[in-house]
Design a protein around this motif. Structure first.
Motif, PDB file in Angstrom:
ATOM      1  N   SER A  84     -33.698 -42.346 -31.127  1.00  0.00           N
ATOM      2  CA  SER A  84     -34.027 -43.199 -32.271  1.00  0.00           C
ATOM      3  C   SER A  84     -32.790 -43.582 -33.075  1.00  0.00           C
ATOM      4  N   GLU A  85     -31.647 -43.039 -32.718  1.00  0.00           N
ATOM      5  CA  GLU A  85     -30.403 -43.370 -33.411  1.00  0.00           C
ATOM      6  C   GLU A  85     -29.410 -43.959 -32.417  1.00  0.00           C
ATOM      7  N   SER A  86     -28.532 -44.797 -32.926  1.00  0.00           N
ATOM      8  CA  SER A  86     -27.507 -45.347 -32.038  1.00  0.00           C
ATOM      9  C   SER A  86     -26.477 -44.274 -31.705  1.00  0.00           C
ATOM     10  N   ASP A  87     -25.741 -44.498 -30.661  1.00  0.00           N
ATOM     11  CA  ASP A  87     -24.687 -43.597 -30.214  1.00  0.00           C
ATOM     12  C   ASP A  87     -25.193 -42.178 -29.959  1.00  0.00           C
ATOM     13  N   VAL A 126     -24.604 -34.090  -9.538  1.00  0.00           N
ATOM     14  CA  VAL A 126     -23.822 -35.038 -10.334  1.00  0.00           C
ATOM     15  C   VAL A 126     -24.185 -34.847 -11.807  1.00  0.00           C
ATOM     16  N   PRO A 127     -23.491 -33.935 -12.495  1.00  0.00           N
ATOM     17  CA  PRO A 127     -23.847 -33.708 -13.900  1.00  0.00           C
ATOM     18  C   PRO A 127     -23.573 -34.934 -14.755  1.00  0.00           C
ATOM     19  N   LEU A 128     -24.380 -35.092 -15.791  1.00  0.00           N
ATOM     20  CA  LEU A 128     -24.154 -36.142 -16.782  1.00  0.00           C
ATOM     21  C   LEU A 128     -23.309 -35.535 -17.887  1.00  0.00           C
ATOM     22  N   ASN A 129     -22.190 -36.146 -18.178  1.00  0.00           N
ATOM     23  CA  ASN A 129     -21.328 -35.682 -19.256  1.00  0.00           C
ATOM     24  C   ASN A 129     -21.204 -36.780 -20.295  1.00  0.00           C
ATOM     25  N   ASP A 130     -21.828 -36.575 -21.435  1.00  0.00           N
ATOM     26  CA  ASP A 130     -21.754 -37.512 -22.551  1.00  0.00           C
ATOM     27  C   ASP A 130     -22.102 -38.934 -22.136  1.00  0.00           C
ATOM     28  N   CYS A 131     -23.221 -39.077 -21.473  1.00  0.00           N
ATOM     29  CA  CYS A 131     -23.721 -40.391 -21.048  1.00  0.00           C
ATOM     30  C   CYS A 131     -24.460 -41.016 -22.238  1.00  0.00           C
ATOM     31  N   LYS A 132     -24.025 -42.209 -22.662  1.00  0.00           N
ATOM     32  CA  LYS A 132     -24.594 -42.872 -23.833  1.00  0.00           C
ATOM     33  C   LYS A 132     -25.945 -43.500 -23.474  1.00  0.00           C
ATOM     34  N   LEU A 133     -26.931 -43.271 -24.343  1.00  0.00           N
ATOM     35  CA  LEU A 133     -28.266 -43.826 -24.149  1.00  0.00           C
ATOM     36  C   LEU A 133     -28.638 -44.726 -25.318  1.00  0.00           C
ATOM     37  N   ALA A 134     -29.353 -45.786 -25.018  1.00  0.00           N
ATOM     38  CA  ALA A 134     -29.833 -46.726 -26.035  1.00  0.00           C
ATOM     39  C   ALA A 134     -31.141 -46.212 -26.630  1.00  0.00           C
ATOM     40  N   ILE A 145     -40.546 -33.227  -1.967  1.00  0.00           N
ATOM     41  CA  ILE A 145     -41.453 -33.286  -0.823  1.00  0.00           C
ATOM     42  C   ILE A 145     -41.520 -31.868  -0.280  1.00  0.00           C
ATOM     43  N   LYS A 146     -42.631 -31.200  -0.549  1.00  0.00           N
ATOM     44  CA  LYS A 146     -42.825 -29.808  -0.120  1.00  0.00           C
ATOM     45  C   LYS A 146     -41.602 -28.958  -0.458  1.00  0.00           C
ATOM     46  N   ALA A 147     -41.106 -29.147  -1.681  1.00  0.00           N
ATOM     47  CA  ALA A 147     -39.862 -28.503  -2.112  1.00  0.00           C
ATOM     48  C   ALA A 147     -40.122 -27.141  -2.734  1.00  0.00           C
ATOM     49  N   LYS A 148     -39.384 -26.172  -2.265  1.00  0.00           N
ATOM     50  CA  LYS A 148     -39.348 -24.847  -2.883  1.00  0.00           C
ATOM     51  C   LYS A 148     -37.968 -24.716  -3.492  1.00  0.00           C
ATOM     52  N   ILE A 149     -37.918 -24.503  -4.815  1.00  0.00           N
ATOM     53  CA  ILE A 149     -36.631 -24.499  -5.512  1.00  0.00           C
ATOM     54  C   ILE A 149     -36.537 -23.354  -6.501  1.00  0.00           C
ATOM     55  N   GLU A 150     -35.298 -23.011  -6.824  1.00  0.00           N
ATOM     56  CA  GLU A 150     -34.993 -22.050  -7.880  1.00  0.00           C
ATOM     57  C   GLU A 150     -33.697 -22.489  -8.538  1.00  0.00           C
ATOM     58  N   GLY A 151     -33.578 -22.236  -9.828  1.00  0.00           N
ATOM     59  CA  GLY A 151     -32.322 -22.546 -10.497  1.00  0.00           C
ATOM     60  C   GLY A 151     -32.488 -22.719 -11.980  1.00  0.00           C
ATOM     61  N   ASP A 152     -31.494 -23.356 -12.578  1.00  0.00           N
ATOM     62  CA  ASP A 152     -31.521 -23.581 -14.016  1.00  0.00           C
ATOM     63  C   ASP A 152     -30.826 -24.897 -14.334  1.00  0.00           C
ATOM     64  N   PHE A 153     -31.102 -25.383 -15.547  1.00  0.00           N
ATOM     65  CA  PHE A 153     -30.441 -26.600 -16.007  1.00  0.00           C
ATOM     66  C   PHE A 153     -30.185 -26.524 -17.498  1.00  0.00           C
ATOM     67  N   THR A 154     -29.171 -27.270 -17.933  1.00  0.00           N
ATOM     68  CA  THR A 154     -28.801 -27.368 -19.337  1.00  0.00           C
ATOM     69  C   THR A 154     -28.925 -28.829 -19.745  1.00  0.00           C
ATOM     70  N   PHE A 155     -29.551 -29.047 -20.888  1.00  0.00           N
ATOM     71  CA  PHE A 155     -29.883 -30.395 -21.362  1.00  0.00           C
ATOM     72  C   PHE A 155     -29.526 -30.472 -22.843  1.00  0.00           C
ATOM     73  N   VAL A 156     -28.575 -31.336 -23.213  1.00  0.00           N
ATOM     74  CA  VAL A 156     -28.129 -31.441 -24.605  1.00  0.00           C
ATOM     75  C   VAL A 156     -28.089 -32.904 -25.031  1.00  0.00           C
ATOM     76  N   LEU A 157     -28.675 -33.205 -26.185  1.00  0.00           N
ATOM     77  CA  LEU A 157     -28.550 -34.517 -26.823  1.00  0.00           C
ATOM     78  C   LEU A 157     -27.657 -34.342 -28.044  1.00  0.00           C
ATOM     79  N   SER A 158     -26.720 -35.279 -28.245  1.00  0.00           N
ATOM     80  CA  SER A 158     -25.841 -35.187 -29.401  1.00  0.00           C
ATOM     81  C   SER A 158     -25.558 -36.572 -29.959  1.00  0.00           C
ATOM     82  N   ASP A 159     -25.163 -36.610 -31.233  1.00  0.00           N
ATOM     83  CA  ASP A 159     -24.856 -37.885 -31.898  1.00  0.00           C
ATOM     84  C   ASP A 159     -23.442 -38.351 -31.640  1.00  0.00           C
ATOM     85  N   ASP A 160     -22.590 -37.465 -31.169  1.00  0.00           N
ATOM     86  CA  ASP A 160     -21.205 -37.839 -30.874  1.00  0.00           C
ATOM     87  C   ASP A 160     -20.782 -37.204 -29.565  1.00  0.00           C
ATOM     88  N   ASN A 161     -19.761 -37.770 -28.949  1.00  0.00           N
ATOM     89  CA  ASN A 161     -19.282 -37.182 -27.685  1.00  0.00           C
ATOM     90  C   ASN A 161     -18.037 -36.436 -27.988  1.00  0.00           C
TER      91      ASN A 161
END
Length: 161
Positions: A84-87, A126-134, A145-161
């Motif tokens: 909801s905010e720019s940048d 292919v990690p996303l590093n400071d990818c700007k979103l509108a 497709i019939k996927a068995k998976i294990e792991g972890d992920f990190t997800f961060v939103l920020s106002d500045d890079n």
């Protein structure tokens, strides 16, 4: 009389062939709706299309989640969010292991139904590093497709890079 029997036979064969073609088209449409791994339109919609067993996702800390799936077919939203905010920038990284089947994680623009980026698949991380979103609505989705998976992920939103 022979001519009428011949035409009747030709008509019957033509009718059977037409029915076969219609059944084949219906079957192919059914298959395409249930195998969405490469169907960007269905993956990037607001709806989820999936079947799964033993699906678990839980937080490991701030912005860090663990995921484990016994079998995933289709696409399921892991995180949805609004900008909801720019940048505003997104950073996303993953450490996944695909034990069976095919699997990928994607970033989608659900407002416009667009798959923006494949973040992880069977071959690439292919990690996303400071990818700007509108402005808009987005989601991180798991697709398999019939996927068995294990792991972890990190997800961060920020106002500045």
């Amino acid at each position: 009389m022979k001519m009428n029997k011949k035409r009747a036979c030709e008509g019957t064969v033509l009718g059977i062939a037409l029915a076969f073609v219609l059944v084949l088209i219906t079957y192919l449409q059914y298959l395409s709706k249930h195998n969405i791994y490469d169907n960007e339109k269905m993956i990037s919609s607001k709806k989820d299309y999936y079947s799964t067993t033993e699906f678990q996702i839980f937080p490991l800390g701030e912005n860090h989640w663990n995921i484990s799936v016994g079998k995933l077919s289709g696409a399921i939203t892991l995180q949805s969010f609004s900008i909801s905010e720019s940048d505003t920038f997104i950073s996303f990284s993953t450490n996944m292991e695909v034990l069976e089947g095919k699997f990928k994680m994607v970033l989608v623009d659900t407002d416009h139904g667009i798959l923006l980026k494949t973040i992880f698949d069977d071959e690439n991380n292919v990690p996303l590093n400071d990818c700007k979103l509108a402005y808009g609505n987005y989601a991180i989705k798991a697709v398999g497709i019939k996927a068995k998976i294990e792991g972890d992920f990190t997800f961060v939103l920020s106002d500045d890079n």
